[in-house]
Design a protein around this motif. Sequence first.
Motif, PDB file in Angstrom:
ATOM      1  N   LEU A 172       0.830  -1.207   0.000  1.00  0.00           N
ATOM      2  CA  LEU A 172       0.000   0.000   0.000  1.00  0.00           C
ATOM      3  C   LEU A 172       0.865   1.258   0.000  1.00  0.00           C
ATOM      4  O   LEU A 172       0.570   2.228  -0.703  1.00  0.00           O
ATOM      5  CB  LEU A 172      -0.953  -0.005   1.196  1.00  0.00           C
ATOM      6  CG  LEU A 172      -2.132  -0.981   1.115  1.00  0.00           C
ATOM      7  CD1 LEU A 172      -2.926  -0.971   2.423  1.00  0.00           C
ATOM      8  CD2 LEU A 172      -3.048  -0.643  -0.059  1.00  0.00           C
ATOM      9  N   GLU A 173       1.937   1.256   0.782  1.00  0.00           N
ATOM     10  CA  GLU A 173       2.859   2.395   0.768  1.00  0.00           C
ATOM     11  C   GLU A 173       3.454   2.581  -0.628  1.00  0.00           C
ATOM     12  O   GLU A 173       3.616   3.701  -1.101  1.00  0.00           O
ATOM     13  CB  GLU A 173       3.985   2.182   1.788  1.00  0.00           C
ATOM     14  CG  GLU A 173       3.638   2.562   3.206  1.00  0.00           C
ATOM     15  CD  GLU A 173       3.666   4.067   3.437  1.00  0.00           C
ATOM     16  OE1 GLU A 173       4.237   4.803   2.613  1.00  0.00           O
ATOM     17  OE2 GLU A 173       3.094   4.499   4.447  1.00  0.00           O
ATOM     18  N   MET A 174       3.766   1.472  -1.282  1.00  0.00           N
ATOM     19  CA  MET A 174       4.338   1.529  -2.624  1.00  0.00           C
ATOM     20  C   MET A 174       3.374   2.203  -3.600  1.00  0.00           C
ATOM     21  O   MET A 174       3.792   2.924  -4.517  1.00  0.00           O
ATOM     22  CB  MET A 174       4.661   0.112  -3.093  1.00  0.00           C
ATOM     23  CG  MET A 174       5.238   0.033  -4.491  1.00  0.00           C
ATOM     24  SD  MET A 174       5.564  -1.680  -4.963  1.00  0.00           S
ATOM     25  CE  MET A 174       7.072  -1.991  -4.057  1.00  0.00           C
ATOM     26  N   LEU A 175       2.090   2.008  -3.402  1.00  0.00           N
ATOM     27  CA  LEU A 175       1.095   2.567  -4.315  1.00  0.00           C
ATOM     28  C   LEU A 175       0.953   4.084  -4.185  1.00  0.00           C
ATOM     29  O   LEU A 175       0.252   4.706  -4.987  1.00  0.00           O
ATOM     30  CB  LEU A 175      -0.270   1.901  -4.089  1.00  0.00           C
ATOM     31  CG  LEU A 175      -0.359   0.426  -4.497  1.00  0.00           C
ATOM     32  CD1 LEU A 175      -1.742  -0.125  -4.188  1.00  0.00           C
ATOM     33  CD2 LEU A 175      -0.020   0.235  -5.973  1.00  0.00           C
ATOM     34  N   THR A 176       1.624   4.695  -3.208  1.00  0.00           N
ATOM     35  CA  THR A 176       1.638   6.157  -3.137  1.00  0.00           C
ATOM     36  C   THR A 176       2.645   6.740  -4.132  1.00  0.00           C
ATOM     37  O   THR A 176       2.635   7.954  -4.372  1.00  0.00           O
ATOM     38  CB  THR A 176       2.006   6.654  -1.723  1.00  0.00           C
ATOM     39  OG1 THR A 176       3.349   6.262  -1.412  1.00  0.00           O
ATOM     40  CG2 THR A 176       1.056   6.079  -0.668  1.00  0.00           C
ATOM     41  N   HIS A 177       3.486   5.890  -4.694  1.00  0.00           N
ATOM     42  CA  HIS A 177       4.523   6.371  -5.617  1.00  0.00           C
ATOM     43  C   HIS A 177       3.918   6.723  -6.970  1.00  0.00           C
ATOM     44  O   HIS A 177       3.030   6.032  -7.483  1.00  0.00           O
ATOM     45  CB  HIS A 177       5.608   5.307  -5.788  1.00  0.00           C
ATOM     46  CG  HIS A 177       6.805   5.802  -6.519  1.00  0.00           C
ATOM     47  ND1 HIS A 177       6.926   5.735  -7.887  1.00  0.00           N
ATOM     48  CD2 HIS A 177       7.938   6.408  -6.077  1.00  0.00           C
ATOM     49  CE1 HIS A 177       8.079   6.256  -8.253  1.00  0.00           C
ATOM     50  NE2 HIS A 177       8.720   6.682  -7.177  1.00  0.00           N
ATOM     51  N   GLN A 178       4.446   7.777  -7.570  1.00  0.00           N
ATOM     52  CA  GLN A 178       3.868   8.300  -8.808  1.00  0.00           C
ATOM     53  C   GLN A 178       3.894   7.307  -9.969  1.00  0.00           C
ATOM     54  O   GLN A 178       3.071   7.397 -10.886  1.00  0.00           O
ATOM     55  CB  GLN A 178       4.562   9.606  -9.219  1.00  0.00           C
ATOM     56  CG  GLN A 178       6.015   9.482  -9.637  1.00  0.00           C
ATOM     57  CD  GLN A 178       6.991   9.580  -8.478  1.00  0.00           C
ATOM     58  OE1 GLN A 178       6.591   9.501  -7.316  1.00  0.00           O
ATOM     59  NE2 GLN A 178       8.264   9.766  -8.782  1.00  0.00           N
ATOM     60  N   ALA A 179       4.817   6.342  -9.956  1.00  0.00           N
ATOM     61  CA  ALA A 179       4.879   5.377 -11.054  1.00  0.00           C
ATOM     62  C   ALA A 179       3.642   4.491 -11.113  1.00  0.00           C
ATOM     63  O   ALA A 179       3.360   3.885 -12.154  1.00  0.00           O
ATOM     64  CB  ALA A 179       6.130   4.510 -10.929  1.00  0.00           C
ATOM     65  N   THR A 180       2.917   4.404 -10.010  1.00  0.00           N
ATOM     66  CA  THR A 180       1.723   3.546  -9.974  1.00  0.00           C
ATOM     67  C   THR A 180       0.438   4.325 -10.251  1.00  0.00           C
ATOM     68  O   THR A 180      -0.654   3.773 -10.146  1.00  0.00           O
ATOM     69  CB  THR A 180       1.593   2.849  -8.600  1.00  0.00           C
ATOM     70  OG1 THR A 180       1.279   3.815  -7.587  1.00  0.00           O
ATOM     71  CG2 THR A 180       2.880   2.124  -8.233  1.00  0.00           C
ATOM     72  N   TYR A 181       0.552   5.593 -10.609  1.00  0.00           N
ATOM     73  CA  TYR A 181      -0.639   6.406 -10.867  1.00  0.00           C
ATOM     74  C   TYR A 181      -1.248   6.053 -12.228  1.00  0.00           C
ATOM     75  O   TYR A 181      -0.537   5.614 -13.136  1.00  0.00           O
ATOM     76  CB  TYR A 181      -0.297   7.899 -10.841  1.00  0.00           C
ATOM     77  CG  TYR A 181       0.152   8.430  -9.500  1.00  0.00           C
ATOM     78  CD1 TYR A 181       0.144   7.641  -8.349  1.00  0.00           C
ATOM     79  CD2 TYR A 181       0.604   9.745  -9.367  1.00  0.00           C
ATOM     80  CE1 TYR A 181       0.571   8.138  -7.133  1.00  0.00           C
ATOM     81  CE2 TYR A 181       1.021  10.249  -8.152  1.00  0.00           C
ATOM     82  CZ  TYR A 181       1.009   9.443  -7.040  1.00  0.00           C
ATOM     83  OH  TYR A 181       1.424   9.930  -5.824  1.00  0.00           O
ATOM     84  N   PRO A 182      -2.543   6.299 -12.400  1.00  0.00           N
ATOM     85  CA  PRO A 182      -3.180   5.984 -13.675  1.00  0.00           C
ATOM     86  C   PRO A 182      -2.935   7.067 -14.715  1.00  0.00           C
ATOM     87  O   PRO A 182      -2.738   8.233 -14.385  1.00  0.00           O
ATOM     88  CB  PRO A 182      -4.668   5.924 -13.301  1.00  0.00           C
ATOM     89  CG  PRO A 182      -4.793   6.957 -12.218  1.00  0.00           C
ATOM     90  CD  PRO A 182      -3.515   6.843 -11.419  1.00  0.00           C
ATOM     91  N   VAL A 183      -2.946   6.672 -15.965  1.00  0.00           N
ATOM     92  CA  VAL A 183      -2.880   7.617 -17.078  1.00  0.00           C
ATOM     93  C   VAL A 183      -4.096   7.372 -17.968  1.00  0.00           C
ATOM     94  O   VAL A 183      -4.712   6.307 -17.926  1.00  0.00           O
ATOM     95  CB  VAL A 183      -1.574   7.481 -17.890  1.00  0.00           C
ATOM     96  CG1 VAL A 183      -0.377   7.882 -17.035  1.00  0.00           C
ATOM     97  CG2 VAL A 183      -1.388   6.049 -18.404  1.00  0.00           C
ATOM     98  N   ASN A 184      -4.440   8.370 -18.784  1.00  0.00           N
ATOM     99  CA  ASN A 184      -5.652   8.328 -19.581  1.00  0.00           C
ATOM    100  C   ASN A 184      -5.384   7.726 -20.955  1.00  0.00           C
ATOM    101  O   ASN A 184      -4.736   8.338 -21.804  1.00  0.00           O
ATOM    102  CB  ASN A 184      -6.217   9.752 -19.714  1.00  0.00           C
ATOM    103  CG  ASN A 184      -7.580   9.767 -20.366  1.00  0.00           C
ATOM    104  OD1 ASN A 184      -7.685   9.789 -21.583  1.00  0.00           O
ATOM    105  ND2 ASN A 184      -8.625   9.750 -19.557  1.00  0.00           N
TER     106      ASN A 184
END
Length: 530
Positions: A172-184
């Motif tokens: 869950l902490e890892m998912l705060t990293h920008q590489a895991t953010y969604p793109v359109n």
Amino acid sequence: MLKNMLKATLVATTMTFAAGTFLTPALAETVYNRGSAAEAETVDPHKTSTVYEADIIRDLFQGLVMHDQKTNLIPGAAESWTVSDDGTVYTFKLRKDGLWSDGSPVTADDFVYSFRRLEDPATAAEYASMLYPVKNAEEVNTKKGKPEDMGVKAIDANTLEVTLKAPTPYFLEMLTHQATYPVNKASIDKLGADWIKAGNLVSNGAYTLAEWIPNDHMKLVKNPKFWDAATVKMDVVNYIPTEDRSSAMKRFEAGELDSYGDLPTEQLADLKTKFGDQVRVGPYLGTYYYAIKTDKAPWDNVELRNAISMAIDRDFLAEKVWQNSMLPGYSMVPPGIAGYTPAMAKYADMSQIDREDAAKKILEKLGYTPEHPLKMEIRYNTSENHKNTAVAIQEQLKPLGVEITLLNTDTKTHYSFLEQKGNYDVARAAWIADYKDPETFLGITRKASGNNYSNYNSPAYEAAMDKAAAAGGKPEERMKDLTEAERILVDDVGNIPLLYYSFHDIVSSKLHGFDDNVMDIHPSRFVSKD
């Protein structure tokens, strides 16, 4: 470099930038002029590499979970989640009011697409390893598996299921990293590489990208489609890159910057006197180190690497160069992570004189003396602090028969060179925790990591890291395994750790919500201004 300084009028109605002039918003709007120590190379979450980009991307996009202003974990695009009893299946419920800035809904399919895009070898994502805990993610990234085999699945439009290959306590902490953010996906399909340009970028965070003048400023404006827009106080955030720290202090004093994320440490005492509590220094999970090319002669000799590392006087660097705003560092993982004991270099308890004597004997044995010096180049990115550090090391090693030359480039060029595995001897680098776990510091030196600037390759280290990963469901055992892995890395001198960071920010007393924390993360959505 900026071509000229910002010029502020007394009435503060306009700001003149090197590339032109823009008007600030109407008086009813609030503007945050946020200084940055370097220019962003990209705002594509899957191609990011620096903390400078992370700050901006954190404002533009939102992952499944996020950090608040104190780095507590809070819901992001997902309003809730559950974890299976064995710790391997995470089920996220997405917000039904979660929208992209173009008004379209953020769905589970967006995350499936984005996670696959991060692992797609064609993306060449430096942070692809961020999702390696996900089942078959590493196989996809290394061309040994198909994207549809990844453990990520849209159950329905608002339900995302992620399956891990083993329990991963820091997931869950890892998912705060920008590489895991969604793109359109629709935007990328339509615009290709131009999707990240100002006016084109479709994002799901608190802000949208309105202007981007390279080396001048990046203007973000409040996103009215953001699900929590009602609580966002700053209407405009201008990211203003200023690599010269002394210039940044002058701009802060003139009111042209509301905050800046670094300080010229040789001025620290004077800055504290002049600006008082606006100067903030505190513990920060980060390691300042030198990458050393372990696969290039003569640096492929572990004895030589150890001699160079031993001879560097870290106390001098911390006290004199960094004015006690850093601490001497002897491990890749800094102190401060709960349950973990860093593996320190074996010479950490030796006196500096004894270290230098031991280093001199090794160098002489290898044939290096002041009469027959070892040639060594140190590369560093633009900063008075990095330059002063390199110059100090140059002087420290000279009497031992090490002849050092210095090479400076801007931050963007420096890290691009390292990422492309350029030919060098030693290079300044740093790692700031992506999440509060030792793996974030140790994973960067694994063979497959895009951040393995030293090209360190040790089967023993890989096996030790794999063993720690397999113990994911047993926290104490896992931390012990990670310490054993770090022991291998430190003894091999896969990198040369020099200092542990503290954050040293300067923040206007007019700002609120810019809270001190060990990650030095300050999302603009939580900041307000008098």
